[in-house]
Scaffold this active site. Structure first.
Site, PDB file in Angstrom:
ATOM      1  N   ASP A 335       0.815  -1.217   0.000  1.00  0.00           N
ATOM      2  CA  ASP A 335       0.000   0.000   0.000  1.00  0.00           C
ATOM      3  C   ASP A 335       0.852   1.272   0.000  1.00  0.00           C
ATOM      4  OD1 ASP A 335      -2.297  -1.488  -0.026  1.00  0.00           O
ATOM      5  OD2 ASP A 335      -2.683  -1.319   2.120  1.00  0.00           O
ATOM      6  N   ARG A 366      -2.665   1.659  -9.697  1.00  0.00           N
ATOM      7  CA  ARG A 366      -1.719   2.566  -9.025  1.00  0.00           C
ATOM      8  C   ARG A 366      -0.363   2.652  -9.736  1.00  0.00           C
ATOM      9  NH1 ARG A 366      -3.379   1.208  -2.726  1.00  0.00           N
ATOM     10  NH2 ARG A 366      -5.058   2.736  -2.638  1.00  0.00           N
ATOM     11  N   ARG A 408      -4.628   7.088  -1.590  1.00  0.00           N
ATOM     12  CA  ARG A 408      -3.172   7.038  -1.445  1.00  0.00           C
ATOM     13  C   ARG A 408      -2.474   7.824  -2.563  1.00  0.00           C
ATOM     14  NH1 ARG A 408      -3.196   3.923   2.898  1.00  0.00           N
ATOM     15  NH2 ARG A 408      -4.417   1.999   2.902  1.00  0.00           N
TER      16      ARG A 408
HETATM   17  C1  S3P Z   1      -5.948  -5.258   3.252  1.00  0.00           C
HETATM   18  C2  S3P Z   1      -5.149  -6.082   2.547  1.00  0.00           C
HETATM   19  C3  S3P Z   1      -4.300  -5.641   1.424  1.00  0.00           C
HETATM   20  C4  S3P Z   1      -4.202  -4.126   1.328  1.00  0.00           C
HETATM   21  C5  S3P Z   1      -5.507  -3.470   1.566  1.00  0.00           C
HETATM   22  C6  S3P Z   1      -6.057  -3.820   2.927  1.00  0.00           C
HETATM   23  C7  S3P Z   1      -6.704  -5.802   4.396  1.00  0.00           C
HETATM   24  O1  S3P Z   1      -4.819  -6.166   0.236  1.00  0.00           O
HETATM   25  O2  S3P Z   1      -3.675  -3.755   0.080  1.00  0.00           O
HETATM   26  O3  S3P Z   1      -5.337  -2.054   1.509  1.00  0.00           O
HETATM   27  O4  S3P Z   1      -7.158  -5.025   5.248  1.00  0.00           O
HETATM   28  O5  S3P Z   1      -6.850  -7.025   4.457  1.00  0.00           O
HETATM   29  P1  S3P Z   1      -4.612  -7.697  -0.177  1.00  0.00           P
HETATM   30  O6  S3P Z   1      -5.851  -8.405   0.107  1.00  0.00           O
HETATM   31  O7  S3P Z   1      -4.283  -7.645  -1.610  1.00  0.00           O
HETATM   32  O8  S3P Z   1      -3.517  -8.253   0.682  1.00  0.00           O
END
Ligand code: S3P
Length: 449
Positions: A335, A366, A408
């Site tokens: 992120d 992104r 972001r």
């Molecule tokens: C999150 C997991 C991440 C992250 C997202 C929040 C979460 O994604 O990028 O902003 O709270 O479980 P992924 O599921 O791709 O790991």
């Protein structure tokens, strides 16, 4: 002039923002409390609503994504007190007690809300739900959770072969599975663990690499029977165990802190203290990346609060150098890649980011958006299918840039604007409210001359 001018321009219900740093002498100084961790906030509300008894939450993020989760849970009969109070009470209903809502559930912009709620709803036998989201979320792939849930026996329908929201869900008595996830994703893992919690028997998820582990930590604290095998990156939950309400203290979000870690590094003569930031090792890749780039960051008062490691972070300006980010390190700062791109553009030398194809299916693409928008400001960036190559050190100049309604991206471009000559206008800058309400107020607060 005391501060850079940050001017909101309202049009079409969107607020654009103009940032004009003065020609020289800007520095960032002060101490900031970082808003609550978004991932942990979602989970605290969800587990609180599934537990028996009362859950107390301090430090919950009052961002739009978390509000979406609270609204979905309330529509299902969850009792959640005023979110603006310093302590929030969730009166749990117990596993599998959610009622059929009268209307469509709306996850807004939040992928975590939609994917984790799907795990909970799919297990509510003989109940029918519909779930949608905003324009961005309706274009993000849900088959990554629909597939395992279908294997468990759920019935889910949506556009593009049940991949895209709006989704219709018919809850079932689910059967446990062993799922080999093709992708390292905490949302996929958490969705399956929540569905497994409400099935009979043992459900296991194996990932190609370890994604963030907030669900495992919090499920354990709430009394779930859950085990992690770190050799195989597998987590096993035994269904049917009642959860008990807990007290949760949500740490500051390291993803939100990362904007200050980079801003404090790249704006000369800066010194910022960031209080009570979560430094869970599955999330702290940004600290390793900035360390590789030569940043001056100090970690103080490391401690464990409510099962999560936290610390105070200090950042002081430094000369950054390019580095290579790949594999497990990319996953641990997934992120934070947009703000890392800003750091790389202002660093000496080349930065290579690999294994980041997942960024193409976040709130926006992104990789492409950061490459395009920062190039408008003068950065030299080459896009690859799974990453970016950034030739650092080219001076940035102010430009009109678009956040693509992505929180972001909006905040990353604002940090870039602090080091650009001239005026930068960021379209839809208030997208920052998704994860960081008051980001621009805090920016005003720490700017000095
Ligand atoms: C999150 C997991 C991440 C992250 C997202 C929040 C979460 O994604 O990028 O902003 O709270 O479980 P992924 O599921 O791709 O790991």
């Amino acid at each position: 002039m005391l501060n850079p001018t940050i001017n909101p321009i309202e049009s079409n219900n969107q607020i654009d923002l103009t940032i004009q740093p003065a020609a020289s002498g800007l520095c960032l100084r002060g101490s900031l409390s970082i808003p609550g961790d978004k991932s942990i906030s979602h989970r605290a509300l969800m587990l609180g609503a599934l537990a028996q008894g009362e859950t107390k939450i301090q430090g919950l993020l009052l961002g739009e994504d978390v509000i979406s989760t609270a609204n979905c849970l309330r529509s299902l009969g969850g009792e959640i007190s005023d979110l603006t109070a310093p302590e929030i009470l969730v009166k749990g209903q117990g596993l599998g007690q959610f009622q059929e809502p009268l209307d469509v559930l709306n996850a807004g912009n939040s992928g975590t809300t939609m994917r984790l709620m799907l795990g909970i709803l799919a297990a509510r036998d003989n109940h029918f739900f519909t779930l949608t989201g905003d324009r961005s979320l309706r274009s993000r792939p849900m088959s990554r959770v629909v597939k395992p849930l279908t294997q468990m026996g759920a019935e889910i329908w949506g556009r593009q072969n049940n991949n895209l929201a709006p989704l219709a869900i018919k809850g079932k008595k689910l059967r446990p599975i062993h799922y080999d996830s093709p992708v390292a994703s905490a949302q996929v893992k958490s969705c399956i663990l929540l569905a497994g919690l409400m099935s009979e028997g043992q459900t296991t998820v194996t990932e190609p690499a370890k994604s963030r582990d907030h669900s495992e930590r919090m499920l354990k604290a709430f009394g779930a029977d859950i085990h992690t095998d770190s050799e195989t990156n597998s987590v096993t939950i035994t269904g049917g165990n009642t959860l008990q309400g807990q007290s949760v203290i949500v740490p500051g979000d390291i993803s939100s802190a990362s904007f200050w870690l980079v801003a404090g590094s790249v704006v000369p003569d800066s010194e910022l203290k960031l209080k009570d930031v979560g430094i869970n090792p599955t999330r702290s890749g940004i600290l390793d990346v900035l360390n590789l780039m030569g940043a001056n960051i100090t970690i103080e008062k490391e401690r464990i609060v409510a099962g999560e490691p936290i610390a105070d972070l200090w950042v002081r300006s430094s000369r950054l150098e390019g580095c290579e980010i790949a594999g497990e390190l990319t996953l641990r700062c997934i992120d934070e890649i947009p703000i890392i791109v800003v750091a790389a553009a202002l660093a000496k030398g080349t930065t290579i980011i690999k294994d980041a194809a997942e960024l193409r299916i976040k709130e926006c693409d992104r990789l492409s958006v950061m490459a395009t928008q920062l190039s408008r400001m003068g950065a030299k960036i080459t896009e690859h299918p799974d990453g970016l190559e950034i030739q650092g050190g080219h001076p940035l100049s102010g430009a009109e840039v678009a956040s693509h309604s992505d929180h972001r991206i909006a905040m990353s471009l604002a940090v870039a604007a602090l080091r650009a000559s001239g005026k930068t206008t960021i379209e839809e800058a208030t997208a920052s409210n998704i994860s960081y309400p008051n980001f621009f107020d805090s920016l005003q607060q720490v700017c000095c001359w």
